[in-house]
Scaffold this motif. Structure first.
Motif, mmCIF file in Angstrom:
data_model
loop_
_atom_site.group_PDB
_atom_site.id
_atom_site.type_symbol
_atom_site.label_atom_id
_atom_site.label_comp_id
_atom_site.label_asym_id
_atom_site.label_seq_id
_atom_site.Cartn_x
_atom_site.Cartn_y
_atom_site.Cartn_z
ATOM 1 N N GLN A 68 0.824 -1.204 0.000
ATOM 2 C CA GLN A 68 0.000 0.000 0.000
ATOM 3 C C GLN A 68 0.863 1.260 0.000
ATOM 4 O OE1 GLN A 68 -3.322 -0.036 -0.500
ATOM 5 N NE2 GLN A 68 -3.058 2.146 -0.777
ATOM 6 N N LYS A 69 1.922 1.270 0.791
ATOM 7 C CA LYS A 69 2.820 2.439 0.789
ATOM 8 C C LYS A 69 3.520 2.588 -0.556
ATOM 9 C CE LYS A 69 3.636 3.126 5.621
ATOM 10 N NZ LYS A 69 4.438 3.856 6.539
ATOM 11 N N TYR A 70 3.904 1.474 -1.134
ATOM 12 C CA TYR A 70 4.545 1.500 -2.446
ATOM 13 C C TYR A 70 3.580 2.041 -3.500
ATOM 14 C CZ TYR A 70 7.152 -0.002 -6.527
ATOM 15 O OH TYR A 70 7.828 -0.030 -7.719
ATOM 16 N N LEU A 71 2.344 1.576 -3.453
ATOM 17 C CA LEU A 71 1.316 2.049 -4.389
ATOM 18 C C LEU A 71 1.063 3.541 -4.208
ATOM 19 C CD1 LEU A 71 -0.862 1.489 -6.529
ATOM 20 C CD2 LEU A 71 -2.388 0.807 -4.652
ATOM 21 N N THR A 72 0.975 3.986 -2.976
ATOM 22 C CA THR A 72 0.774 5.414 -2.704
ATOM 23 C C THR A 72 1.940 6.223 -3.241
ATOM 24 O OG1 THR A 72 -0.570 4.940 -0.748
ATOM 25 C CG2 THR A 72 0.440 7.124 -0.870
ATOM 26 N N TYR A 105 -10.596 12.721 -1.356
ATOM 27 C CA TYR A 105 -9.682 11.710 -0.828
ATOM 28 C C TYR A 105 -8.292 11.863 -1.444
ATOM 29 C CZ TYR A 105 -7.710 7.295 0.627
ATOM 30 O OH TYR A 105 -6.888 6.356 1.184
ATOM 31 N N PHE A 106 -8.238 12.160 -2.740
ATOM 32 C CA PHE A 106 -6.944 12.382 -3.391
ATOM 33 C C PHE A 106 -6.223 13.561 -2.749
ATOM 34 C CE2 PHE A 106 -4.750 15.007 -6.662
ATOM 35 C CZ PHE A 106 -3.577 14.258 -6.716
ATOM 36 N N LYS A 111 -1.904 15.563 0.588
ATOM 37 C CA LYS A 111 -1.436 16.399 1.706
ATOM 38 C C LYS A 111 -0.723 15.539 2.749
ATOM 39 C CE LYS A 111 -2.900 20.015 4.954
ATOM 40 N NZ LYS A 111 -1.637 20.370 5.388
ATOM 41 N N THR A 112 -1.260 14.392 3.035
ATOM 42 C CA THR A 112 -0.620 13.483 3.993
ATOM 43 C C THR A 112 0.763 13.080 3.496
ATOM 44 O OG1 THR A 112 -2.750 12.634 4.750
ATOM 45 C CG2 THR A 112 -0.822 11.246 5.152
ATOM 46 N N TYR A 113 0.885 12.817 2.219
ATOM 47 C CA TYR A 113 2.143 12.347 1.634
ATOM 48 C C TYR A 113 3.172 13.466 1.491
ATOM 49 C CZ TYR A 113 5.270 9.696 -1.395
ATOM 50 O OH TYR A 113 6.370 9.058 -1.926
ATOM 51 N N THR A 114 2.732 14.658 1.049
ATOM 52 C CA THR A 114 3.683 15.734 0.734
ATOM 53 C C THR A 114 3.708 16.870 1.753
ATOM 54 O OG1 THR A 114 2.091 17.015 -0.546
ATOM 55 C CG2 THR A 114 3.357 15.337 -1.737
ATOM 56 N N GLY A 115 2.665 16.957 2.576
ATOM 57 C CA GLY A 115 2.580 18.056 3.537
ATOM 58 C C GLY A 115 1.865 19.279 2.991
#
Length: 127
Positions: A68-72, A105-106, A111-115
């Protein structure tokens, strides 16, 4: 999509004879080629013929991250690329292109991934 991913039954039989490294490599390849699709761990387990736990363990051991982290990561890297290379494209469309059907959701995942939100990322990184 590769022919090897087309026929689920032969895929399932083929994956049964592979070692852990090969299974992880095929999972990685599958995720790279299908990141824009709806992908779940259960779907991967069904496709590969193993349990979700087993696949997660193999993948993490070989890549250092969960499927899941890899896919994200794949989705977010492509979203960042599209945000910068296609300034005319709407954020919602970019989300759809990288596998997120819901724009909210995107944006939240980005935002969660990049801040920062996708529009902020685009503005701050404009050339």
């Amino acid at each position: 999509m590769d022919d090897e991913f087309e026929n689920m039954e032969s895929w399932h039989l083929r994956s049964q004879s592979l070692n852990h490294d090969e299974i992880a490599e095929l999972m990685e390849k599958y995720l790279k080629e299908n990141y824009f699709s709806e992908i779940s761990m259960q779907g991967l387990a069904d496709k590969f013929g193993f349990t979700t736990e087993y696949l997660g363990k193999i993948f993490k051991k070989n890549t250092g991250e969960t499927p899941q982290k890899y896919l994200t990561k794949l989705r977010m890297n492509e979203a960042k690329r599209l945000l910068l290379s296609s300034p005319e494209m709407e954020v919602q469309k970019i989300g759809e292109l990288v596998g997120y059907k819901n724009a909210f959701y995107f944006s939240r995942a980005f935002k969660t991934y990049t801040g920062m939100h996708p529009s902020e990322f685009r503005t701050l990184n404009e050339k």
